[in-house]
Every structure is written in structure tokens, then in C-alpha cells.
Write a protein that holds these residues in place. Structure first.
Motif, PDB file in Angstrom:
ATOM      1  N   ARG A  99      11.457 -11.017  15.105  1.00  0.00           N
ATOM      2  CA  ARG A  99      10.967 -10.666  13.585  1.00  0.00           C
ATOM      3  C   ARG A  99       9.889  -9.670  13.267  1.00  0.00           C
ATOM      4  O   ARG A  99      10.054  -8.947  12.313  1.00  0.00           O
ATOM      5  N   THR A 100       9.060 -10.823  13.430  1.00  0.00           N
ATOM      6  CA  THR A 100       7.895 -10.594  12.915  1.00  0.00           C
ATOM      7  C   THR A 100       7.443  -9.095  14.033  1.00  0.00           C
ATOM      8  O   THR A 100       6.324  -8.245  12.976  1.00  0.00           O
ATOM      9  N   GLY A 101       7.474  -8.679  14.902  1.00  0.00           N
ATOM     10  CA  GLY A 101       7.079  -8.181  15.972  1.00  0.00           C
ATOM     11  C   GLY A 101       7.827  -6.031  14.975  1.00  0.00           C
ATOM     12  O   GLY A 101       6.927  -5.124  15.270  1.00  0.00           O
ATOM     13  N   THR A 102       8.653  -6.645  14.880  1.00  0.00           N
ATOM     14  CA  THR A 102       9.510  -5.900  14.184  1.00  0.00           C
ATOM     15  C   THR A 102       8.763  -5.062  12.613  1.00  0.00           C
ATOM     16  O   THR A 102       7.952  -3.758  12.717  1.00  0.00           O
ATOM     17  N   ARG A 103       7.643  -6.139  12.475  1.00  0.00           N
ATOM     18  CA  ARG A 103       7.554  -5.390  11.035  1.00  0.00           C
ATOM     19  C   ARG A 103       6.055  -5.335  11.378  1.00  0.00           C
ATOM     20  O   ARG A 103       5.325  -4.635  10.696  1.00  0.00           O
ATOM     21  N   LEU A 104       5.118  -6.305  12.216  1.00  0.00           N
ATOM     22  CA  LEU A 104       4.337  -4.958  12.910  1.00  0.00           C
ATOM     23  C   LEU A 104       3.299  -3.762  13.312  1.00  0.00           C
ATOM     24  O   LEU A 104       3.548  -2.778  12.135  1.00  0.00           O
ATOM     25  N   TYR A 105       4.453  -3.443  13.630  1.00  0.00           N
ATOM     26  CA  TYR A 105       5.697  -2.148  14.270  1.00  0.00           C
ATOM     27  C   TYR A 105       5.329  -1.203  12.972  1.00  0.00           C
ATOM     28  O   TYR A 105       4.755   0.572  13.272  1.00  0.00           O
ATOM     29  N   GLN A 106       6.024  -1.753  12.097  1.00  0.00           N
ATOM     30  CA  GLN A 106       6.191  -0.147  11.264  1.00  0.00           C
ATOM     31  C   GLN A 106       4.587  -0.454  10.405  1.00  0.00           C
ATOM     32  O   GLN A 106       5.112   0.740   9.583  1.00  0.00           O
ATOM     33  N   ALA A 107       3.624  -1.170  10.175  1.00  0.00           N
ATOM     34  CA  ALA A 107       2.894  -1.618   9.500  1.00  0.00           C
ATOM     35  C   ALA A 107       2.383  -0.047  10.494  1.00  0.00           C
ATOM     36  O   ALA A 107       1.181   0.776   9.496  1.00  0.00           O
ATOM     37  N   ILE A 108       1.955  -0.615  11.441  1.00  0.00           N
ATOM     38  CA  ILE A 108       1.256   0.264  12.541  1.00  0.00           C
ATOM     39  C   ILE A 108       2.214   2.186  12.429  1.00  0.00           C
ATOM     40  O   ILE A 108       0.914   2.724  12.047  1.00  0.00           O
ATOM     41  N   ILE A 109       3.097   2.468  12.456  1.00  0.00           N
ATOM     42  CA  ILE A 109       3.120   3.400  11.842  1.00  0.00           C
ATOM     43  C   ILE A 109       2.764   4.269  10.723  1.00  0.00           C
ATOM     44  O   ILE A 109       2.295   5.100  10.996  1.00  0.00           O
ATOM     45  N   GLY A 110       3.046   3.275   9.647  1.00  0.00           N
ATOM     46  CA  GLY A 110       1.804   3.462   8.263  1.00  0.00           C
ATOM     47  C   GLY A 110       1.012   3.758   8.323  1.00  0.00           C
ATOM     48  O   GLY A 110      -0.041   4.954   8.194  1.00  0.00           O
ATOM     49  N   LYS A 111      -0.421   2.723   9.098  1.00  0.00           N
ATOM     50  CA  LYS A 111      -1.190   3.220   9.760  1.00  0.00           C
ATOM     51  C   LYS A 111      -1.970   4.905  10.380  1.00  0.00           C
ATOM     52  O   LYS A 111      -2.337   4.776   9.754  1.00  0.00           O
ATOM     53  N   VAL A 112      -1.136   4.596  11.253  1.00  0.00           N
ATOM     54  CA  VAL A 112      -1.159   5.970  12.105  1.00  0.00           C
ATOM     55  C   VAL A 112      -0.762   7.207  11.054  1.00  0.00           C
ATOM     56  O   VAL A 112      -1.374   8.519  11.518  1.00  0.00           O
ATOM     57  N   GLU A 113       0.434   6.870  10.893  1.00  0.00           N
ATOM     58  CA  GLU A 113       0.927   8.080   9.601  1.00  0.00           C
ATOM     59  C   GLU A 113      -0.492   8.996   8.466  1.00  0.00           C
ATOM     60  O   GLU A 113      -1.206   9.641   8.745  1.00  0.00           O
ATOM     61  N   SER A 114      -1.606   7.712   8.442  1.00  0.00           N
ATOM     62  CA  SER A 114      -2.425   8.511   7.317  1.00  0.00           C
ATOM     63  C   SER A 114      -3.648   7.753   8.340  1.00  0.00           C
ATOM     64  O   SER A 114      -4.627   8.726   7.343  1.00  0.00           O
ATOM     65  N   GLY A 115      -3.813   7.794   9.522  1.00  0.00           N
ATOM     66  CA  GLY A 115      -5.205   7.829   9.900  1.00  0.00           C
ATOM     67  C   GLY A 115      -5.339   8.818  11.065  1.00  0.00           C
ATOM     68  O   GLY A 115      -4.757  10.306  10.901  1.00  0.00           O
ATOM     69  N   THR A 116      -6.510   9.003  11.634  1.00  0.00           N
ATOM     70  CA  THR A 116      -7.093   9.778  12.621  1.00  0.00           C
ATOM     71  C   THR A 116      -6.635  10.089  13.954  1.00  0.00           C
ATOM     72  O   THR A 116      -6.541   8.981  14.175  1.00  0.00           O
ATOM     73  N   PRO A 117      -5.792  10.789  14.232  1.00  0.00           N
ATOM     74  CA  PRO A 117      -5.884  10.782  15.612  1.00  0.00           C
ATOM     75  C   PRO A 117      -5.987  11.373  16.459  1.00  0.00           C
ATOM     76  O   PRO A 117      -7.681  11.417  16.229  1.00  0.00           O
ATOM     77  N   PHE A 118      -6.265  10.033  18.050  1.00  0.00           N
ATOM     78  CA  PHE A 118      -7.849  10.435  19.072  1.00  0.00           C
ATOM     79  C   PHE A 118      -6.202  10.145  20.178  1.00  0.00           C
ATOM     80  O   PHE A 118      -5.832   9.911  20.455  1.00  0.00           O
ATOM     81  N   GLU A 119      -7.715  11.083  21.358  1.00  0.00           N
ATOM     82  CA  GLU A 119      -6.870  11.434  22.401  1.00  0.00           C
ATOM     83  C   GLU A 119      -6.672  10.046  23.124  1.00  0.00           C
ATOM     84  O   GLU A 119      -7.146   9.062  23.443  1.00  0.00           O
ATOM     85  N   GLY A 120      -5.308   9.922  23.645  1.00  0.00           N
ATOM     86  CA  GLY A 120      -4.672   8.759  24.213  1.00  0.00           C
ATOM     87  C   GLY A 120      -4.530   7.947  23.083  1.00  0.00           C
ATOM     88  O   GLY A 120      -3.195   6.714  24.117  1.00  0.00           O
TER      89      GLY A 120
END
Length: 254
Positions: A99-120
């Protein structure tokens, strides 16, 4: 920024790490000398607090208990209540973790959407897929718990302990100051614990004669193992990306 410190030249002071004493050699010397001349306010050593802790442990209640199965007749076919309680406890722990894992990935998706892409680095598509698999694992565990007469909404003792152990992970993910790299390192910690938890759960289910359940859990473990490999790769790629752009006094890359 309002209230931020300024340099002697009147310019805003940004991102200066002042946690170490090396930044101020004069004060560092005074601090060390002061510590050397400071004596404890009372006599004794660590054995006193150890004695107090031991007394508390003798009188303490258990951290929790397993709710009795709601379907005792069905449960009694395969397990005794005591043996089934161990399995329900560990299923409850994984259920809470997924249950927590689902929320963790929800949170990292938001970080990636607003972050700077990097190779790999991670793609939104892969992160979304992992989040859905975490949710599927949660549903698998919920069904398993209910099929044995357990209550999937109950917090079992192992779930309580694991929640306490891992409470820092979501804090890192939800902290607006952390970047993608730091968030991935937090998820790596969670995936390492999760993989070991599934492996133990499979062996436990099989040892108690629940072969079908163990087989279904193995499918989940295979997916979790891939999650772990992916996150490890992203952390490595992110670390290398950060090392190429890092400079003293600069904020973390987002």
C-alpha cells in the motif's frame, strides 16, 4: 527570499552548508577545547539506562496481536490457529508495505515530471507500470488474507514494526526539497526490504502447506525483483549524472 541571510557584501547567501565545524576553524577550536573541559553532570555509565530499559521491557505489553480469523472453520482445515497467525502476520506486513509502495511511486512520478531528465533515468511509463504492479500485489495480498479469514484492514504486529522502520522513506519522497536522485535512493531502501519480505513470505506459505498461495506470491516476487534491478540502475545513473554537474555550494539537482 524573505528573511534569507546576506553576505558581507550584502548579497543573498544561498545554499551554504554550515553543518560542519571546518567552516569556522576558530570556533571549532573553542568547541573542542570546551568539550574537553566539560565533565558529566552526574556519575555513572551506560549501565544505569540499560537497567531502566530492561525494567520497562519486562513490564511492556506486546506491540500488537493478530486479529482472530473471521472464518475459523475454513482456517482449521489447513492450519492450526497459532500457525496461521504467523502467516497472517507476515501477509499483513507485506500488504501494508505494498500500500505504501503504491504511494511512493505516485510521489516519485511527480518528482520526475517536474525534475530534470538524465541519461539512464526512469521513464514515466515504467514508473506508472511499477506503481500499478504494487497495487496489484496489494490486491493479491488482500485476497489471500480474506481467503484465510483474516482482516486486511487490521495492522498486524509485523506491519506495525515495518511501518515504524520505513517511516522515513515517504518523508524523503514528500519533502519538497528532495530531488529525483534522493527520492530514488529512498525507494531503493524500500525495494530491498520488500524483496526480502516476499522471499520469506513465500517460504513460510510453502512450509505451511499453502503451495498455491506460494506460487502466486512467486509471480509477485519476480516483478519486485525487476523493480529492484530498475531502481538500482536508476540510482547508479543518477549518481553519475549528479557527479558530472556537482559543484561546491550548489543545491542538489532536481
Amino acid at each position: 527570499m524573505k528573511g534569507s541571510k546576506k553576505t558581507l557584501e550584502g548579497k543573498p547567501e544561498k545554499h551554504v552548508n554550515r553543518t560542519g565545524i571546518a567552516l569556522s576553524p576558530v570556533h571549532a577550536k573553542e568547541l573542542i577545547e570546551g568539550a574537553a573541559h566539560t565533565h558529566p553532570s552526574m556519575s555513572g555509565d551506560e549501565t544505569g539506562i540499560a537497567t531502566v530499559r530492561a525494567a520497562y521491557m519486562r513490564d511492556a505489553e506486546p506491540i500488537g496481536s493478530i486479529p482472530p480469523p473471521t472464518n475459523v472453520k475454513s482456517a482449521a482445515k489447513v492450519f492450526t490457529v497459532e500457525r496461521m497467525a504467523v502467516l497472517l502476520d507476515k501477509i499483513g506486513a507485506r500488504l501494508a508495505f505494498e500500500r505504501t509502495g503504491t504511494r511512493l511511486y505516485q510521489a516519485i512520478i511527480g518528482k520526475v515530471e517536474s525534475g530534470t531528465p538524465f541519461e539512464g533515468g526512469p521513464t514515466l511509463e515504467r514508473l506508472t507500470q511499477i506503481m500499478r504492479e504494487e497495487q496489484q500485489h496489494f490486491e493479491l495480498l488482500r485476497e489471500a488474507m480474506e481467503s484465510m479469514g483474516g482482516d486486511p484492514t487490521a495492522v498486524t504486529p509485523s506491519a506495525d514494526v515495518e511501518a515504524t522502520l520505513s517511516m522515513g522513506v515517504p518523508q524523503v519522497l514528500h519533502d519538497a526539497r528532495t530531488d529525483v536522485h534522493q527520492s530514488l535512493e529512498a525507494i531503493l531502501l524500500a525495494e530491498l526490504a520488500d524483496n526480502d519480505g516476499w522471499a520469506v513470505l513465500i517460504e513460510l506459505a510453502r512450509s505451511l502447506g499453502h503451495e498455491d498461495l506460494a506460487t502466486r506470491f512467486e509471480v509477485a516476487l519476480e516483478q519486485e525483483a525487476q523493480h529492484l534491478r530498475d531502481v538500482r540502475g536508476w540510482v547508479k545513473a543518477s549518481t553519475l549524472a549528479v557527479s558530472k554537474t556537482a559543484r561546491a555550494g550548489a543545491p542538489a539537482t532536481r
